[in-house]
Design a protein around this motif. Structure first.
Motif, PDB file in Angstrom:
ATOM      1  N   GLY A 154      69.638  27.051  65.294  1.00  0.00           N
ATOM      2  CA  GLY A 154      70.154  25.966  66.131  1.00  0.00           C
ATOM      3  C   GLY A 154      71.238  25.113  65.509  1.00  0.00           C
ATOM      4  O   GLY A 154      71.367  23.929  65.854  1.00  0.00           O
ATOM      5  N   ILE A 155      72.042  25.682  64.630  1.00  0.00           N
ATOM      6  CA  ILE A 155      73.153  24.934  64.024  1.00  0.00           C
ATOM      7  C   ILE A 155      74.436  25.194  64.800  1.00  0.00           C
ATOM      8  O   ILE A 155      74.781  26.344  65.064  1.00  0.00           O
ATOM      9  CB  ILE A 155      73.348  25.330  62.545  1.00  0.00           C
ATOM     10  N   ASP A 156      75.132  24.146  65.171  1.00  0.00           N
ATOM     11  CA  ASP A 156      76.431  24.241  65.840  1.00  0.00           C
ATOM     12  C   ASP A 156      77.211  22.990  65.449  1.00  0.00           C
ATOM     13  O   ASP A 156      77.065  21.933  66.068  1.00  0.00           O
ATOM     14  CB  ASP A 156      76.264  24.335  67.350  1.00  0.00           C
ATOM     15  N   LEU A 157      78.040  23.100  64.397  1.00  0.00           N
ATOM     16  CA  LEU A 157      78.661  21.927  63.795  1.00  0.00           C
ATOM     17  C   LEU A 157      80.142  22.154  63.511  1.00  0.00           C
ATOM     18  O   LEU A 157      80.571  23.276  63.259  1.00  0.00           O
ATOM     19  CB  LEU A 157      77.983  21.598  62.456  1.00  0.00           C
ATOM     20  N   PRO A 158      80.913  21.061  63.496  1.00  0.00           N
ATOM     21  CA  PRO A 158      82.304  21.182  63.063  1.00  0.00           C
ATOM     22  C   PRO A 158      82.361  21.401  61.553  1.00  0.00           C
ATOM     23  O   PRO A 158      81.460  20.979  60.816  1.00  0.00           O
ATOM     24  CB  PRO A 158      82.908  19.820  63.441  1.00  0.00           C
ATOM     25  N   ILE A 159      83.400  22.076  61.090  1.00  0.00           N
ATOM     26  CA  ILE A 159      83.674  22.227  59.666  1.00  0.00           C
ATOM     27  C   ILE A 159      84.821  21.282  59.332  1.00  0.00           C
ATOM     28  O   ILE A 159      85.843  21.265  60.013  1.00  0.00           O
ATOM     29  CB  ILE A 159      84.085  23.673  59.320  1.00  0.00           C
TER      30      ILE A 159
END
Length: 214
Positions: free
Chosen positions: A90-95
């Motif tokens: 469940g990870i969905d992040l900006p870099i």
């Protein structure tokens, strides 16, 4: 009159102490959702990646409420250079480019000025918060074989997790972010939500690169 004012101050201060953990979690959740690379263009991400950045690994430690508020005010969308997704946890992040307090409260941060997505070793750091679903907290549940997708909106870089371990000595911490000939990624977070000198390190190999379909 001063007594009433003093009582009001005490009540407000007490309320902040009680609610600060919840306020901190809420602020971080908003920041990570607001700075979404998918809402930008590939050209903008590439331009952002040309900017200079700061790399201070001591910022990976668990932030206080004050640090969260202060860093949140300094968060800048011009630091966003991509997006990372790990569907299995469940990870969905900006870099974001640069290991700074502000960037770490938004998403995953790069750890070297010379790293390039899809080339050599691509290390990213992220916070492990009290709410396990935030930022890199879900990495504690990752399994070997899980797929990690990074994108710069031009290409999607798909990595397959090959190892996850905890390290503590400084020599190992330095080695895991070094550049390599092997095309791989390294994800790093604290092993617990309190002050610690141990890192959880998740590594994986690049298995394919495909054009991004936004």
């Amino acid at each position: 009159m001063w007594r009433r004012f003093f009582i009001i101050i005490l009540i407000v201060a007490g309320g902040l102490l009680i609610t600060s953990p919840f306020l901190k979690v809420g602020l971080i959740s908003i920041l990570s959702s607001y700075f979404d690379a998918e809402q930008m263009s590939a050209d903008q991400l590439n331009k952002n990646n040309q900017r200079d950045a700061s790399f201070d690994f001591s910022n990976i430690q668990h932030p206080t409420f004050y640090e969260t508020v202060k860093a949140g005010m300094n968060a800048n969308s011009k630091a966003v250079i991509g997006q990372i997704r790990v569907d299995s946890v469940g990870i969905d992040l900006p870099i974001l480019k640069g290991t700074t307090r502000a960037n770490l409260l938004v998403g995953a941060t790069t750890m070297r000025p010379d790293q390039k997505m899809g080339e050599g070793n691509y290390p990213l750091a992220g916070h492990h918060m009290r709410r396990q679903s935030l930022l890199f907290g879900p990495l504690l549940q990752i399994k070997n074989g899980a797929l990690v997708v990074m994108t710069d909106l031009k290409n999607d870089y798909v990595y397959k997790v090959t190892s996850h371990r905890t390290i503590s000595d400084e020599e190992s911490k330095v080695k895991v972010i070094h550049e390599t000939r092997e095309k791989k990624m390294t994800l790093i977070t604290c092993d617990r939500t309190t002050q610690t000198d141990r890192w959880l390190v998740v590594q994986g190999k690049l298995i394919r690169v495909t054009p991004h379909n936004g």
